[in-house]
Write a protein that holds these residues in place. Structure first.
Motif, PDB file in Angstrom:
ATOM      1  N   UNK A   1       2.789 -20.308   4.231  1.00 60.90           N
ATOM      2  CA  UNK A   1       1.656 -19.985   3.378  1.00 60.90           C
ATOM      3  C   UNK A   1       0.981 -18.517   4.313  1.00 60.90           C
ATOM      4  N   UNK A   2       0.504 -18.219   5.497  1.00 61.62           N
ATOM      5  CA  UNK A   2       0.433 -17.563   6.391  1.00 61.62           C
ATOM      6  C   UNK A   2       1.046 -16.562   5.900  1.00 61.62           C
ATOM      7  N   UNK A   3       2.366 -16.725   6.352  1.00 57.35           N
ATOM      8  CA  UNK A   3       3.144 -15.674   6.078  1.00 57.35           C
ATOM      9  C   UNK A   3       2.648 -15.030   4.338  1.00 57.35           C
ATOM     10  N   UNK A   4       3.293 -15.304   3.819  1.00 52.03           N
ATOM     11  CA  UNK A   4       2.710 -15.369   1.835  1.00 52.03           C
ATOM     12  C   UNK A   4       1.886 -14.739   2.256  1.00 52.03           C
ATOM     13  N   UNK A   5       0.168 -14.818   2.950  1.00 48.07           N
ATOM     14  CA  UNK A   5      -0.828 -14.454   3.287  1.00 48.07           C
ATOM     15  C   UNK A   5      -0.705 -12.705   3.562  1.00 48.07           C
ATOM     16  N   UNK A   6      -0.001 -12.705   4.462  1.00 53.64           N
ATOM     17  CA  UNK A   6       0.188 -11.806   4.871  1.00 53.64           C
ATOM     18  C   UNK A   6       1.117 -10.704   4.231  1.00 53.64           C
ATOM     19  N   UNK A   8       1.535 -10.459   0.980  1.00 50.62           N
ATOM     20  CA  UNK A   8       0.580  -9.993   0.179  1.00 50.62           C
ATOM     21  C   UNK A   8      -0.863  -8.907   0.744  1.00 50.62           C
ATOM     22  N   UNK A   9      -1.147  -8.991   1.889  1.00 53.52           N
ATOM     23  CA  UNK A   9      -1.943  -8.378   2.220  1.00 53.52           C
ATOM     24  C   UNK A   9      -3.388  -9.345   2.094  1.00 53.52           C
ATOM     25  N   UNK A  10      -3.448 -10.563   1.839  1.00 51.91           N
ATOM     26  CA  UNK A  10      -4.286 -10.982   1.148  1.00 51.91           C
ATOM     27  C   UNK A  10      -4.987 -12.648   2.147  1.00 51.91           C
ATOM     28  N   UNK A  11      -6.193 -12.518   1.642  1.00 55.00           N
ATOM     29  CA  UNK A  11      -6.763 -13.864   2.642  1.00 55.00           C
ATOM     30  C   UNK A  11      -5.667 -15.259   2.971  1.00 55.00           C
ATOM     31  N   UNK A  12      -5.853 -15.624   3.730  1.00 52.44           N
ATOM     32  CA  UNK A  12      -4.925 -16.975   3.779  1.00 52.44           C
ATOM     33  C   UNK A  12      -5.882 -18.231   2.946  1.00 52.44           C
ATOM     34  N   UNK A  13      -7.350 -17.764   2.555  1.00 56.65           N
ATOM     35  CA  UNK A  13      -7.931 -19.499   1.419  1.00 56.65           C
ATOM     36  C   UNK A  13      -7.399 -18.332   0.463  1.00 56.65           C
ATOM     37  N   UNK A  14      -6.931 -17.210   0.320  1.00 53.81           N
ATOM     38  CA  UNK A  14      -7.526 -17.151  -1.623  1.00 53.81           C
ATOM     39  C   UNK A  14      -5.219 -17.807  -1.912  1.00 53.81           C
TER      40      UNK A  14
END
Length: 162
Positions: A1-6, A8-14
């Motif tokens: 999930x952290x990789x996805x957030x990174x 997509x350049x969005x916050x992990x909580x999203x």
């Protein structure tokens, strides 16, 4: 999930919020107990009794040891430690090996902190000869680290449930 957030350049909580919105829940690959066992409760009661003594000199004399089996699994099955799954359809994993690899660690500590730890050979357990040898080693270490403790009234050995 952290990789996805990174990515997509969005916050992990999203990312977490979106997974929850589509009905996914996080499932760990291991069971975590939520209540203390009877044995754990008795250890807590014994520790509470010792602390209620409130005699700092007494508490500083306690030397304790315990052994613990550590299970290890070196297989690389590519499965992450946690997965996001549908609520309705839990994923079934194959049963783990009924004879897991394990190694025993022996840990000694006292009020000042960790005194010693050692890993035994895989599958090896503590014998009476090994225990006596460890007690002798701990006494030598205490003479070096806490000579006053050894010279006065001596340490109090608190081992497991004894």
């Amino acid at each position: 999930m952290r990789e996805v957030a990174q990515e997509l350049n969005i916050d992990h909580s999203m990312v977490v919020w979106h997974f929850k919105q589509i009905g996914k829940v996080k499932k760990l690959d291991k069971w975590v107990p939520h209540e203390l066992t009877k044995n754990q409760k008795s250890h807590f009661e014994m520790f509470s009794f010792i602390l209620s003594n409130n005699d700092e000199a007494f508490l500083n004399r306690i030397l304790t040891c315990n052994e613990k089996w550590i299970l290890y699994d070196n297989r690389d099955n590519g499965r992450p430690p946690a997965q996001w799954l549908d609520r309705e359809a839990p994923k079934h994993f194959r049963k783990p090996n009924s004879h897991p690899k394990r190694v025993m660690v022996s840990v000694w500590w006292f009020a000042a902190g960790l005194l010693h730890y050692s890993f035994l050979n895989p599958g090896e357990t503590i014998t009476s000869e090994m225990y006596v040898q460890q007690i002798d080693e701990m006494h030598l270490k205490l003479q070096y680290l806490q000579l006053a403790l050894v010279n006065r009234r001596g340490p109090i050995l608190l081992h497991d449930n004894t």
